[in-house]
Design an enzyme around this catalytic site. Structure first.
Site, short mmCIF file in Angstrom:
data_model
loop_
_atom_site.label_atom_id
_atom_site.label_comp_id
_atom_site.label_asym_id
_atom_site.label_seq_id
_atom_site.Cartn_x
_atom_site.Cartn_y
_atom_site.Cartn_z
N LYS A 83 0.85 -1.19 0.00
CA LYS A 83 0.00 0.00 0.00
C LYS A 83 0.89 1.24 0.00
CE LYS A 83 -4.30 1.11 2.37
NZ LYS A 83 -4.95 0.99 3.68
C1 E4P Z 1 -8.26 1.26 4.05
O1 E4P Z 1 -7.54 0.91 3.16
C2 E4P Z 1 -8.23 2.61 4.62
O2 E4P Z 1 -7.00 2.83 5.22
C3 E4P Z 1 -9.37 2.78 5.59
O3 E4P Z 1 -10.55 2.33 4.97
C4 E4P Z 1 -9.50 4.18 6.10
O4 E4P Z 1 -10.69 4.29 6.84
P1 E4P Z 1 -10.98 5.51 7.83
O5 E4P Z 1 -11.22 6.74 7.02
O6 E4P Z 1 -12.23 5.08 8.57
O7 E4P Z 1 -9.80 5.65 8.72
#
Ligand code: E4P
Length: 217
Positions: A83
């Site tokens: 990522k």
């Molecule tokens: C996933 O890949 C993201 O990091 C996550 O969905 C972020 O979610 P949030 O905005 O609730 O922190």
């Protein structure tokens, strides 16, 4: 629609993976911090539990450091997806990862222009953050619709991974807008099973069945 779990909680993941409905997992540095665990260990454990893609995020901000971190993360298991943040350096790293055959999830996407660049860089997944856009006064789902149209216009094969999902309504709207996958916090995943009419209907069926005095087995 592939459903991923947005978690680093291995116990919760084990429980939900038993449904056979979890196609993959996403994590981020905040979730790792929340787990209080060593990142490399927790990612390895998650990869043992889930056959599908498991996103593990780099912490560096310079492309060369992202590449070093990403190669190490990709070495943990064959289903690790690296990522990478949607920055200029992040997309430079994404391009190189694509050349090396390392899968990537480009995260923190808040505009269709950013998503187009990520696809051109060869991202495997793009993660538009729906909930955070909603919090910011925009309609996060519009972004999914725009990205879907652009990717279809140019046959980009980057998969749209709806992220920052806060409710079952987000999940269904993302599916209707053509997202390929959706990453969901565990509590919201559990909410997907529920409907008050299901509970009420089942209660009535069970009561009537008990009244028959019958047994199927
Ligand atoms: C996933 O890949 C993201 O990091 C996550 O969905 C972020 O979610 P949030 O905005 O609730 O922190």
């Amino acid at each position: 629609m592939q459903l991923f779990l947005d978690t680093t909680d291995v116990a919760v993941l084990k429980d939900l993976a038993a449904t056979g409905l979890v196609d993959g997992v996403t994590t981020n540095p905040s979730l790792i911090a929340k787990s209080g665990r060593n990142m490399l260990e927790v990612i390895a454990e998650i990869c043992d539990l889930v056959e599908g893609p498991v996103s593990a995020e780099v912490a560096a901000t310079a492309a060369d450091q992202m590449l070093a971190e990403g190669r190490k993360l990709a070495g943990i298991a064959t289903n690790v997806v690296v990522k990478v943040p949607l920055t200029r350096e992040g997309l430079m790293a994404t391009r190189e990862f694509a050349h090396e055959g390392i899968q990537t999830n480009v995260t923190l996407c808040f505009s269709a222009a950013q998503a187009m660049l990520a696809a051109k860089a060869g991202a495997t997944y793009i993660s538009p953050f729906i909930g955070r856009l909603d919090d910011h006064g925009a309609d996060g789902m519009d972004l999914i619709t725009e990205i879907r149209a652009i990717y279809d216009n140019y046959d980009f094969d980057t998969e749209i991974l709806a992220a920052s999902v806060r409710s079952p309504a987000h999940v269904t709207a993302a599916a209707l807008a053509g997202a390929d996958c959706c990453t969901i916090p565990p509590a919201t995943f559990l909410d997907l099973f529920k409907h008050p009419l299901t509970d009420r209907g089942l209660e009535a069926f069970l009561k009537d069945w008990a009244g028959t005095g019958q047994s199927i087995l």
